[in-house]
Enzyme design. Structure first.
Site, PDB file in Angstrom:
ATOM      1  N   ARG A  87      14.750  -6.049 -17.600  1.00 29.35           N
ATOM      2  CA  ARG A  87      14.787  -5.446 -16.272  1.00 29.35           C
ATOM      3  C   ARG A  87      16.090  -4.675 -16.065  1.00 29.35           C
ATOM      4  NH1 ARG A  87      14.059  -8.491 -10.359  1.00 29.35           N
ATOM      5  NH2 ARG A  87      14.459  -6.633  -9.125  1.00 29.35           N
ATOM      6  N   ASN A 142       4.073  -7.656 -12.271  1.00 27.59           N
ATOM      7  CA  ASN A 142       4.236  -6.220 -12.082  1.00 27.59           C
ATOM      8  C   ASN A 142       4.247  -5.470 -13.407  1.00 27.59           C
ATOM      9  OD1 ASN A 142       4.439  -5.878  -9.228  1.00 27.59           O
ATOM     10  ND2 ASN A 142       6.449  -6.853  -9.290  1.00 27.59           N
ATOM     11  N   CYS A 192      -0.086  -8.840  -4.326  1.00 26.77           N
ATOM     12  CA  CYS A 192       1.269  -8.399  -3.998  1.00 26.77           C
ATOM     13  C   CYS A 192       1.640  -8.996  -2.653  1.00 26.77           C
ATOM     14  CB  CYS A 192       1.326  -6.873  -3.943  1.00 26.77           C
ATOM     15  SG  CYS A 192       2.972  -6.191  -3.591  1.00 26.77           S
ATOM     16  N   HIS A 217       2.422  -0.977  -4.548  1.00 21.23           N
ATOM     17  CA  HIS A 217       3.758  -0.420  -4.340  1.00 21.23           C
ATOM     18  C   HIS A 217       3.709   1.052  -3.935  1.00 21.23           C
ATOM     19  CE1 HIS A 217       6.061  -3.772  -6.695  1.00 21.23           C
ATOM     20  NE2 HIS A 217       5.306  -4.226  -5.713  1.00 21.23           N
ATOM     21  N   TYR A 266       8.660   0.680  -0.764  1.00 12.84           N
ATOM     22  CA  TYR A 266       8.673   1.386  -2.039  1.00 12.84           C
ATOM     23  C   TYR A 266       8.523   2.898  -1.868  1.00 12.84           C
ATOM     24  CZ  TYR A 266       8.436  -2.994  -4.589  1.00 12.84           C
ATOM     25  OH  TYR A 266       8.729  -4.227  -5.111  1.00 12.84           O
TER      26      TYR A 266
END
Length: 420
Positions: free
Chosen positions: A90, A144, A164, A194, A244
């Site tokens: 990440r 995700n 989500c 998102h 987002y």
């Protein structure tokens, strides 16, 4: 009832376990299996999970294992919450795109594609093993990028629904602003994972009064501040975008911000170290306050509601990720959309959606095309497929950026890409 959590060693898991304990009348779990290859983390999380059940007088049994086949055998539902490559991957997803002037984020843009390429093959292998062991089990995907991962699962014929926490978070926020119970709020929630907008906020159900104009009129400043978007933009749009959307509506501003502060991955990694220290305390028998900063607010309640509905109970209407099948006529039937749906033992059926403003429909169509190309790259590999996906993404779009990002994505993820 047996539920299995793949990625059960996540620091998220006590949030989920707390929900199972509090909402046991909604979802009567007899056995909860936490599966994770990281045995050291798993034992810490599993110990706290058992203490949470004991504190809340839940009689269900919690087991831990690093054996996937054992974990899913006989499960009624399998919840996926894994992170291939961990926080180190990440950190990379949030770093190298910024070097090219693009948003560095784990689910959006080039970082999101990297995560999809690492994740889809792993999730499909897990799902195949679930199907071999227990073909009747539901797969609930919280991993995700949920839209791409859920599309991969459905395309392979698995019994899967994507989940989500954005919608349930907004539902709770709006309910508090309106001083009503969350169950009294129904969102007209439309978009992709998102990439969603609240086009109406209804009291009582799908046919209830739309109080979104009132919300924006009386609480617009607070909503805009939470989204970190200007109030005049919300007044112009007349809807509430998910946070987002800031990556799209204020891309260059976000890039400048991200370049001047530690990455979210670094913050989360530090938080996880502290959480694992707390979890090791044998006296701790409830989720610590620090966990609220980890993200995933109301995740447990959403997961309980969805699992309960798929297994024959629960709330009838929920926001989920599932096949479009004509719900949004400007998208392909096999696009995965995030909308209100009727959820039951046969799965999720999207509720009808009013015509969507071209301002939102156009962006949805662009990102849907990107998700198709991203899934092709995840399934079949190859530099050209990665380049095509990046070139198609609305946050990239220029060939020079796409070329550079392609090379950096492959270089940073080579160990996770069998074809590289």
């Amino acid at each position: 009832m047996k539920l299995t959590v793949v990625g059960g060693g996540s620091t998220y898991t006590p949030e989920l376990v707390d929900g199972f304990a509090r909402l046991r009348d909604t979802l009567p779990v007899e056995e909860l299996v936490l599966m994770d290859p990281a045995r050291d983390r798993l034992e810490l999380v599993g110990g706290l999970a058992r203490r949470i059940f004991t504190r809340q007088d839940h009689r269900g049994r919690i087991t831990t294992t690093d054996n996937l086949d054992e974990a899913v055998d006989g499960a009624d539902a399998v919840l996926l919450q894994l992170r291939v490559g961990g926080q180190a991957a990440r950190q990379q997803d949030e770093t190298w795109p910024l070097e090219c002037g693009c948003v560095g984020q784990e689910t959006t843009g080039a970082g999101g594609l990297a995560k999809a390429l690492r994740t889809v093959p792993v999730v499909l292998d897990i799902a195949d093993r679930v199907r071999r062991t227990n073909p009747h089990a539901w797969i609930i995907d919280f991993t995700n990028p949920v839209g791409i991962v859920t599309r991969a699962l459905l395309r392979a014929g698995h019994k899967a629904v994507g989940l989500c926490n954005v919608a349930i978070g907004l539902q709770r926020k709006f309910a508090a602003l309106l001083s009503v119970a969350p169950s009294g709020i129904h969102l007209d929630h439309v978009g992709l994972n998102h990439l969603t907008w609240e086009t109406a906020v209804r009291l009582g159900g799908p046919e209830g009064e739309d109080v979104l104009p009132k919300l924006l009129g009386e609480h617009g400043d607070r909503i805009a501040a939470d989204l970190r978007l200007p109030r005049p933009l919300l007044d112009t749009l007349g809807v509430v975008p998910s946070y987002y959307l800031r990556y799209y509506y204020a891309h260059d501003e976000v890039v400048r911000e991200l370049r001047t502060k530690p990455s979210r991955a670094a913050e989360v990694a530090a938080m996880e170290r502290e959480l694992l220290t707390l979890y090791a305390d044998p006296e701790l028998d409830e989720k610590p306050e620090l966990l609220a900063g980890r993200g995933g607010a109301f995740y447990s309640e959403a997961a309980v509601d969805l699992a309960a509905a798929l297994l024959g109970g629960g709330t009838p209407y929920q926001v989920v990720n599932t096949y479009n099948r004509g719900t949004l006529p400007f998208l392909p039937d096999d696009a995965v959309i995030e909308v209100q749906a009727a959820v039951g033992a046969k799965g999720a059926t999207p509720l009808p959606v009013p015509p969507v403003d071209p301002l939102y429909a156009g962006l949805m169509a662009d990102v849907t095309a990107y998700e198709h190309l991203a899934l092709e790259a995840a399934l079949h590999g190859g530099r050209d497929r990665v380049f095509r996906a990046l070139l198609s993404h609305p946050l990239i779009g220029q060939y020079a950026y796409a070329e550079t990002l392609t090379d950096r994505l492959i270089a940073h993820n080579r160990e996770h890409l069998a074809w590289a």
